[in-house]
Enzyme design. Structure first.
Site, PDB file in Angstrom:
ATOM      1  N   ASP A  28      10.907  -7.494   3.893  1.00  0.00           N
ATOM      2  CA  ASP A  28      10.535  -6.625   5.006  1.00  0.00           C
ATOM      3  C   ASP A  28      10.647  -7.324   6.352  1.00  0.00           C
ATOM      4  O   ASP A  28      10.925  -6.700   7.378  1.00  0.00           O
ATOM      5  CB  ASP A  28       9.128  -6.058   4.816  1.00  0.00           C
ATOM      6  CG  ASP A  28       8.096  -7.113   4.443  1.00  0.00           C
ATOM      7  OD1 ASP A  28       8.488  -8.246   4.126  1.00  0.00           O
ATOM      8  OD2 ASP A  28       6.888  -6.788   4.455  1.00  0.00           O
ATOM      9  N   ARG A  29      10.476  -8.644   6.366  1.00  0.00           N
ATOM     10  CA  ARG A  29      10.654  -9.401   7.606  1.00  0.00           C
ATOM     11  C   ARG A  29      12.112  -9.348   8.059  1.00  0.00           C
ATOM     12  O   ARG A  29      12.414  -9.252   9.240  1.00  0.00           O
ATOM     13  CB  ARG A  29      10.230 -10.864   7.429  1.00  0.00           C
ATOM     14  CG  ARG A  29       8.903 -11.065   6.715  1.00  0.00           C
ATOM     15  CD  ARG A  29       7.720 -10.988   7.656  1.00  0.00           C
ATOM     16  NE  ARG A  29       7.517  -9.712   8.296  1.00  0.00           N
ATOM     17  CZ  ARG A  29       6.892  -8.672   7.738  1.00  0.00           C
ATOM     18  NH1 ARG A  29       6.452  -8.752   6.515  1.00  0.00           N
ATOM     19  NH2 ARG A  29       6.717  -7.550   8.404  1.00  0.00           N
TER      20      ARG A  29
ATOM     21  N   THR B  44      -0.777  -3.582   5.066  1.00  0.00           N
ATOM     22  CA  THR B  44      -1.905  -4.169   4.346  1.00  0.00           C
ATOM     23  C   THR B  44      -2.313  -5.472   5.026  1.00  0.00           C
ATOM     24  O   THR B  44      -3.495  -5.768   5.198  1.00  0.00           O
ATOM     25  CB  THR B  44      -1.522  -4.421   2.879  1.00  0.00           C
ATOM     26  OG1 THR B  44      -1.043  -3.205   2.307  1.00  0.00           O
ATOM     27  CG2 THR B  44      -2.712  -4.924   2.081  1.00  0.00           C
TER      28      THR B  44
ATOM     29  N   THR C 199       0.815  -1.214   0.000  1.00  0.00           N
ATOM     30  CA  THR C 199       0.000   0.000   0.000  1.00  0.00           C
ATOM     31  C   THR C 199       0.846   1.260   0.000  1.00  0.00           C
ATOM     32  O   THR C 199       0.569   2.204  -0.743  1.00  0.00           O
ATOM     33  CB  THR C 199      -0.933   0.008   1.230  1.00  0.00           C
ATOM     34  OG1 THR C 199      -1.739  -1.171   1.221  1.00  0.00           O
ATOM     35  CG2 THR C 199      -1.836   1.228   1.219  1.00  0.00           C
ATOM     36  N   SER C 200       1.875   1.289   0.831  1.00  0.00           N
ATOM     37  CA  SER C 200       2.733   2.469   0.964  1.00  0.00           C
ATOM     38  C   SER C 200       4.192   2.105   0.733  1.00  0.00           C
ATOM     39  O   SER C 200       4.610   0.969   0.983  1.00  0.00           O
ATOM     40  CB  SER C 200       2.586   3.093   2.360  1.00  0.00           C
ATOM     41  OG  SER C 200       1.260   3.493   2.608  1.00  0.00           O
TER      42      SER C 200
END
Length: 266
Positions: free
Chosen positions: A113-114, A138, A15-16
């Site tokens: 991202d994890r 999200t 989303t971002s």
């Protein structure tokens, strides 16, 4: 200023997209949050980046590190940086981080991202053996991390906004509301009743899952919230110890620095 700085960190979510510039002390000097647009081409992204830097009076980057859950867009960012800024970006992946142990059935499946959250959470592990990062995006991800850069696993749940959107799509007469906490749990109108269910109900889910995670660990764990929705539930979730809005982005910077140190034999 060393040739590797300013360092641009780019965390591309569904989303971002969150971006930041870090100086030689690895401190974030500038941060931005923009909408993720998968239709943007490399030249579009270069114009967008140049505009952000110029408007903020920020220097142009001399190194970059990328985390992406949208691989085509990540590749476009890398191409834009190489072509227009003469910067070769390091793209985060499990196979690029030999000092990280991923204890999953399929280690290569872990999201970039994890891994950033693992590095971002390290500063909280001084007094704890384990950390749980609750990343509100999200989707809502619970990342369970142990000292020694071990990723133990996690939980994946629907994001609060996605849950709300699904409800509104199925119940046409319900008003679309802003996700914020009402003054009390018992709503006396439709808006407050929805806010109670969506915000307080979501917070209870988070608290319940954190209690389950902690019960399965052999030692106490610190819980840190990050991501866009973390601001909304700050102070509502009883099981969260810290709120750190820039944890993922800072983790991206520290991940890059760790890799650079290994490469230089430090």
């Amino acid at each position: 200023m060393p040739a590797s700085f300013p360092l641009l960190a780019v965390d591309i979510g569904n989303t971002s997209t969150v971006l930041g510039l870090a100086d030689e002390s690895l401190s974030l000097t500038h941060t931005w949050r923009i909408r993720t647009n998968r239709d943007l081409l490399p030249d579009d992204l270069a114009l967008q980046l140049h505009g952000l830097f110029t408007l903020a009076g920020a220097p142009m980057p001399r190194a970059a590190v990328l985390s992406s859950v949208a691989p085509p867009l990540g590749a476009n960012y890398a191409f834009a940086l190489r072509r227009h800024f003469r910067v070769d970006a390091f793209e985060v992946a499990a196979e690029n981080l030999p000092d990280v142990t991923v204890e999953l059935d399929q280690p290569g499946s872990i999201g970039a991202d994890r891994l950033c959250n693992l590095f971002g959470a390290e500063r909280y592990l001084d007094a704890y053996e384990y950390a749980v990062v609750v990343d509100f995006g999200t989707s809502t991800n619970f990342d369970v991390i142990a000292r020694g850069r071990r990723f133990l696993g996690g939980i994946l749940a629907t994001g609060a906004q996605v849950s709300a959107d699904a409800l509104f799509a199925r119940a046409a007469k319900l008003p679309r509301i802003t996700l914020e906490a009402p003054a009390r749990a018992i709503g006396q109108n439709t808006v407050h009743a929805l806010q109670s269910g969506l915000v307080f109900g979501y917070a209870e889910m988070v608290d319940g899952l954190l209690r389950r995670v902690r019960a399965e660990l052999p030692a106490p764990a610190v819980a840190i919230a990050t991501g866009g929705f973390a601001r909304t539930i700050e102070g509502i979730c009883r099981e969260i110890d810290f709120y750190d809005e820039t944890l993922t982005l800072r983790g991206l910077v520290e991940l890059w620095a760790s890799r650079e140190a290994v490469g230089k034999g430090l």
